[in-house]
Design a protein around this motif. Structure first.
Motif, short mmCIF file in Angstrom:
data_model
loop_
_atom_site.label_atom_id
_atom_site.label_comp_id
_atom_site.label_asym_id
_atom_site.label_seq_id
_atom_site.Cartn_x
_atom_site.Cartn_y
_atom_site.Cartn_z
N GLU A 184 -2.02 8.84 1.47
CA GLU A 184 -2.10 7.43 1.09
C GLU A 184 -3.50 7.09 0.61
OE1 GLU A 184 0.74 5.60 4.58
OE2 GLU A 184 -1.41 5.69 4.94
N LYS A 208 14.64 -1.66 -6.10
CA LYS A 208 13.41 -2.16 -5.48
C LYS A 208 13.76 -2.93 -4.22
CE LYS A 208 10.63 -2.43 -9.62
NZ LYS A 208 9.75 -3.24 -10.44
N THR A 215 -3.57 -2.46 3.30
CA THR A 215 -2.45 -2.04 2.46
C THR A 215 -2.69 -0.60 2.02
OG1 THR A 215 -2.11 -4.29 1.65
CG2 THR A 215 -1.14 -2.51 0.34
N LYS A 232 4.60 1.21 -0.87
CA LYS A 232 3.41 0.61 -0.24
C LYS A 232 3.78 0.19 1.17
CE LYS A 232 1.19 -1.35 -4.28
NZ LYS A 232 0.62 -2.55 -4.89
N LYS A 255 -1.06 2.68 -0.23
CA LYS A 255 -0.11 3.10 -1.26
C LYS A 255 0.09 4.60 -1.09
CE LYS A 255 0.53 3.46 -6.23
NZ LYS A 255 -0.10 3.23 -7.54
N GLU A 267 -5.41 0.68 -0.50
CA GLU A 267 -5.40 -0.14 -1.70
C GLU A 267 -6.10 -1.49 -1.51
OE1 GLU A 267 -1.59 -1.68 -3.55
OE2 GLU A 267 -2.04 0.06 -4.79
N ALA A 306 7.87 4.51 -5.88
CA ALA A 306 6.68 3.78 -5.45
C ALA A 306 6.90 3.35 -4.01
CB ALA A 306 6.45 2.57 -6.34
N GLU A 321 7.05 -2.19 0.68
CA GLU A 321 7.53 -2.50 -0.67
C GLU A 321 7.76 -1.17 -1.35
OE1 GLU A 321 5.48 -5.79 -2.75
OE2 GLU A 321 4.21 -5.82 -0.96
N TYR A 322 8.94 -0.99 -1.92
CA TYR A 322 9.31 0.33 -2.41
C TYR A 322 10.26 0.23 -3.60
CZ TYR A 322 13.28 -0.92 0.47
OH TYR A 322 14.33 -1.60 1.02
N SER A 374 2.02 -1.99 4.40
CA SER A 374 0.89 -2.82 4.79
C SER A 374 1.19 -3.44 6.14
CB SER A 374 0.61 -3.91 3.75
OG SER A 374 1.71 -4.77 3.64
N LYS A 389 12.08 -4.67 -0.20
CA LYS A 389 10.99 -5.06 0.68
C LYS A 389 11.56 -5.23 2.07
CE LYS A 389 7.36 -8.57 0.96
NZ LYS A 389 6.75 -9.70 0.25
N ILE A 442 0.85 8.15 -2.20
CA ILE A 442 0.70 8.80 -3.50
C ILE A 442 1.30 10.21 -3.52
CG2 ILE A 442 -1.24 7.41 -4.30
CD1 ILE A 442 -3.14 9.64 -3.36
#
Length: 152
Positions: free
Chosen positions: A71, A4, A84, A100, A86, A74, A98, A119-120, A102, A6, A88
């Motif tokens: 996307e 994970k 933001t 996101k 996300k 969100e 995942a 964020e991933y 923003s 950021k 998909i």
């Protein structure tokens, strides 16, 4: 190395933070006119422009190759001038479980700052952090600024 992550980048713009926020919220389909080498197409697949839950499909260029991303919007915060997204479906989902993206716009005196945040979660440790993709957002921000400065 963690799966994970950021990443954040902040860019000063002179074109006006409200213009930037409103463009991404209400008229992102105009972005290909402002940055055609970065964004080739932006289509609404579901919902309405500028509303949470709407789905947007992007055709863009990353590392010299055509890419796509679908996307969902969100979150939108008018006060913070933020949106933001996300992801998909599309090319980023081949590397990330995942993802996101923003941005928000801050104003300090006469200076507007656009802050992009990713964020991933990577599929595995061999996947690189999306620094070059963050570079696409920085280039896009500068292209939008240049376009608006020429128009004024």
């Amino acid at each position: 190395m963690g799966l994970k992550g950021k990443l954040t980048a902040q860019i000063e713009i002179k074109a006006g933070g409200d213009v930037f926020h409103e463009l991404f919220r209400y008229t992102p389909h105009q972005i290909p006119n402002m940055s055609p080498t970065t964004i080739q197409r932006c289509d609404l697949h579901k919902g309405e422009w500028g509303t949470v839950g709407s789905i947007i499909f992007w055709n863009y260029t990353h590392e010299g190759k055509p890419k796509v991303a679908k996307e969902v919007i969100e979150a939108i915060d008018e006060e913070k001038r933020s949106v933001t997204f996300k992801i998909i479906e599309g090319d980023p989902m081949e590397l990330y479980k995942a993802f996101k993206a923003s941005f928000h716009v801050e104003t300090n005196g006469d200076v507007d700052l656009v802050t992009w945040t990713f964020e991933y979660e990577k599929i595995n440790d061999d996947i690189e952090d999306p620094l070059s993709l963050l570079g696409v957002c920085i280039k896009l921000t500068k292209d939008i600024e240049s376009y608006h400065l020429k128009a004024t």
